[in-house]
Design an enzyme around this catalytic site. Sequence first.
Site, PDB file in Angstrom:
ATOM      1  CB  ALA A  73      31.610 -57.649-102.198  1.00 20.44           C
ATOM      2  CG  ASP A  74      36.602 -55.473 -97.651  1.00 23.14           C
ATOM      3  OD1 ASP A  74      37.360 -54.869 -99.063  1.00 23.14           O
ATOM      4  OD2 ASP A  74      37.734 -55.627 -97.495  1.00 23.14           O
TER       5      ASP A  74
END
Length: 197
Positions: A71-72
């Site tokens: 995730a980012d």
Amino acid sequence: MHAASHLILASTSRYRRELLERLHLPFTVQAPETDETPRTGEQPAQLAERLSLAKALAVARQSPQAWVIGADQVADLEGEPIGKPGDLARAQAQLERLSGRTVVFQTGLALVRAADGWQRSIVVPVKVRFRTLSAAQIARYLALEPAIDCAGSAKSEGLGISLLESIESDDPTALIGLPLIALGRILREAGLDPLAA
């Protein structure tokens, strides 16, 4: 979930770890080695998706049989990426700039398994309207909650909620960094339903 379906969160974020714990799936955490430098002309949503996938793939190469979540998040101010401030002076300047404006927090999410090349990646946008804030209000906020490790310098799960006029999202935990509704959908697609007996 059986042993062959080991789940790894490719992140050092305690916020993402705490969110993933809500799904009651056993998982481990591993830091991804990823260059997060934006590419020339790369839009914030593209950057968030590319980095989430890159983080997942970096860890998956070391554990090919595991399912790996990456995730980012990138704050998007009219197409300009706004990152983590890193220190209080930059956080103050960042919040002064965001005062009275709308920011879209682009949260990239990926699930991969290297052994068979399975991968999915998406971006979940969250539209956030900041209140008009004085320099003194921002300084007071940062004294109470130094949000130097968050894109946009505001922790909506804490006192940062007081900086905001509104939040628009179909997936409320996306703003904290891990969109659990979208993740649940992708996990089910992979055969990892948290509610399966």
